[in-house]
Enzyme design. Structure first.
Site, PDB file in Angstrom:
ATOM      1  N   LYS A   1       1.529   3.419   0.056  1.00  0.00           N
ATOM      2  CA  LYS A   1       0.936   2.583  -1.005  1.00  0.00           C
ATOM      3  C   LYS A   1      -0.525   2.987  -1.210  1.00  0.00           C
ATOM      4  CE  LYS A   1      -0.156  -1.010   2.364  1.00  0.00           C
ATOM      5  NZ  LYS A   1       0.328  -2.262   2.988  1.00  0.00           N
TER       6      LYS A   1
ATOM      7  N   ARG B   1       1.686 -15.124   3.842  1.00  0.00           N
ATOM      8  CA  ARG B   1       1.445 -14.326   2.656  1.00  0.00           C
ATOM      9  C   ARG B   1       2.823 -14.195   2.026  1.00  0.00           C
ATOM     10  NH1 ARG B   1      -1.449  -8.650   3.793  1.00  0.00           N
ATOM     11  NH2 ARG B   1       0.725  -8.069   3.717  1.00  0.00           N
TER      12      ARG B   1
ATOM     13  N   TYR C   1     -33.248   5.445  -9.196  1.00  0.00           N
ATOM     14  CA  TYR C   1     -33.479   4.249 -10.002  1.00  0.00           C
ATOM     15  C   TYR C   1     -34.362   3.232  -9.290  1.00  0.00           C
ATOM     16  CZ  TYR C   1     -29.805   5.574 -13.335  1.00  0.00           C
ATOM     17  OH  TYR C   1     -29.052   6.204 -14.277  1.00  0.00           O
TER      18      TYR C   1
ATOM     19  N   MET D   1     -24.160   6.241 -10.203  1.00  0.00           N
ATOM     20  CA  MET D   1     -22.720   6.307 -10.475  1.00  0.00           C
ATOM     21  C   MET D   1     -22.143   7.666 -10.081  1.00  0.00           C
ATOM     22  SD  MET D   1     -20.480   5.604 -13.941  1.00  0.00           S
ATOM     23  CE  MET D   1     -21.233   4.053 -14.326  1.00  0.00           C
TER      24      MET D   1
HETATM   25  C1  LIG Z   1       0.584  -1.845   4.316  1.00  0.00           C
HETATM   26  C2  LIG Z   1       1.703  -2.318   5.133  1.00  0.00           C
HETATM   27  C3  LIG Z   1       2.034  -1.661   6.327  1.00  0.00           C
HETATM   28  C4  LIG Z   1       1.207  -0.537   6.908  1.00  0.00           C
HETATM   29  O1  LIG Z   1       0.166  -1.098   7.669  1.00  0.00           O
HETATM   30  P1  LIG Z   1      -0.798  -0.174   8.558  1.00  0.00           P
HETATM   31  O2  LIG Z   1      -1.652  -1.132   9.273  1.00  0.00           O
HETATM   32  O3  LIG Z   1      -1.569   0.657   7.584  1.00  0.00           O
HETATM   33  O4  LIG Z   1       0.069   0.650   9.412  1.00  0.00           O
HETATM   34  C5  LIG Z   1       3.143  -2.089   7.012  1.00  0.00           C
HETATM   35  N1  LIG Z   1       3.881  -3.118   6.559  1.00  0.00           N
HETATM   36  C6  LIG Z   1       3.589  -3.796   5.436  1.00  0.00           C
HETATM   37  C7  LIG Z   1       4.439  -4.933   4.988  1.00  0.00           C
HETATM   38  C8  LIG Z   1       2.486  -3.419   4.688  1.00  0.00           C
HETATM   39  O5  LIG Z   1       2.186  -4.090   3.567  1.00  0.00           O
END
Ligand SMILES: *Cc1c(COP(=O)(O)O)cnc(C)c1O
Length: 401
Positions: free
Chosen positions: A45, A145, A274, A322
């Site tokens: 992700k 969550r 700046y 930037m």
């Molecule tokens: C992002 C995520 C992971 C990975 O977590 P890490 O700490 O980066 O290994 C595992 N499980 C779920 C549900 C996640 O959202």
């Protein structure tokens, strides 16, 4: 192959160098920490934690990962566009309206309520779909969550298991504090999860697989006999927190480099950048480096951060703009335009800050630091010590591009 992107390709001077051999080695090392039969999900992700999701996915699959994890349907779609058809799970919630698209892309949805489950059931019945479609059940054992509470998990498990067009591919949960090794809550969550699984089994709706461990869970030995483990940040060679370290042999894949674009003479009384935030008390020499907050090199780094040059530390002068920063040339060093600087590396000899150093200076963690480097920074990929050409997804079995 001809030249390297760091030397000859017409790329922006600022680039992230991603070592795919490190990714492969990390994946194998993580597998070594788990029971033989446990399958590893490579979590890609956030554009592969900023590394470039298709490249990481390919490298991890080649090294023995069995599945991929993404957060959104678009992220899954990007993998499919790159020709990657490995089992891919969407770890979080999606809007029910996205279910049909997800299923058509062959992405596996995580459900935690009836509303999304019904949308997946409808998608499974759409013309042209051939089931059974794998579905995952997310159980909330304490993170509060995404997930269904353990008490309500059995009903959902039964609804999945009884639908002939669905496959109850897994039940899983996510730890709140596994990156704090002394935190007893991880054991509490495991216990709640085990009870929920037991209830599903007694009701005649057992999941095909179970998974609990993120990186910290794998490193901390919390994965137990689960059939799947989910590796995110550790796959990239970065420890989940400063309280944890990676076993020997695992290494960071990400390195951020640039080049000096101008050497700037600074007289006593000159200001830099700046709002004249830095005013020189003595004559010195500075160097212009083409990176800024538009790249995710955040403004908060002004006044605290530094870059590495020839193994030395060069502190930033004045504000982060930037697109540019200015750093002081270390005493006694002769710098010329084109000189290489290292902005982030897991390599004290480079003089550069680590990802955790940068995170500390920006008031965040390693995850946000990595994900925060924008796509404007070109990513170049190393495999077998050679740079892969841009645009090839690191096709399996080819290393000549
Ligand atoms: C992002 C995520 C992971 C990975 O977590 P890490 O700490 O980066 O290994 C595992 N499980 C779920 C549900 C996640 O959202």
């Amino acid at each position: 192959m001809a030249g390297t992107p760091t030397e000859e390709e017409p790329l922006r001077a600022t680039r992230a160098i991603v070592d795919l051999d490190a990714i492969a080695g990390n994946l194998r090392a993580l597998k070594g920490l788990l029971p033989e039969q446990t399958r590893v999900m490579a979590v890609v992700k956030g554009n592969g934690y900023g590394h470039g999701a298709p490249w990481i996915a390919r490298a991890a699959l080649d090294a023995g990962a069995s599945l991929l994890g993404v957060a959104t349907v678009d992220e899954g779609s990007e993998l499919r566009d790159a020709g990657i058809d490995a089992p891919t799970m969407i770890l979080g919630s999606i809007d029910p309206i996205e279910a049909q698209r997800a299923c058509r892309l062959g992405l596996e949805v995580s459900v935690a309520d009836e509303r999304l489950l019904r949308a997946v059931q409808d998608a499974a019945r759409a013309p042209g779909m051939s089931g059974p479609i794998p579905v995952h059940l997310k159980v909330d054992t304490g993170l509060r969550r995404y997930g269904v509470l353990p008490d309500e998990a059995v009903d959902l498990a039964l609804a999945i298991a009884r639908d002939p067009l669905l496959r109850f591919a897994s039940a899983f949960t996510h730890f709140a504090s596994a990156d704090q090794p002394q935190e007893p809550f991880t054991a509490t969550q495991l216990e709640r999860f085990a009870q929920a699984i037991e209830a599903m089994r007694s009701a005649g709706a057992p999941p095909e697989a179970r998974h609990v461990a993120n990186s910290a869970g794998i490193l901390g030995g919390w994965s137990g006999d689960c059939e799947i483990a989910r590796a995110g940040i550790s796959l990239y060679g970065v420890p989940p927190s400063e309280e944890m370290s990676l076993p020997p042999g695992m290494r960071q894949a990400f390195r951020l480099e640039s080049r000096v674009m101008r050497v700037i003479p600074i007289a006593a009384g000159d200001s830099v950048g700046y709002n004249r935030a830095f005013i020189a008390e003595r004559p010195t020499s500075a160097m212009l480096i083409p990176i800024g907050y538009g790249d995710g090199y955040r403004r908060a780094l002004a006044g605290t951060s530094w870059v590495g040059i020839e193994g030395r530390k060069a502190p930033l002068l004045g504000r982060v703009s930037m697109d540019q920063i200015v750093a002081e040339v270390p005493e006694g060093l002769t710098v010329r335009p084109g000189h290489r600087v290292v902005l982030a590396a897991d390599d004290p000899a480079s003089g550069a800050p680590s990802i955790h150093d940068l995170a500390g200076m920006m008031g965040t963690n390693a995850y946000e630091t990595l994900v925060g480097f924008r796509r404007r920074i070109p990513r170049v990929y190393l495999r077998g010590g050679e740079y892969l050409p841009a645009g090839s997804w690191g096709e399996p079995g080819t290393d000549d591009g």
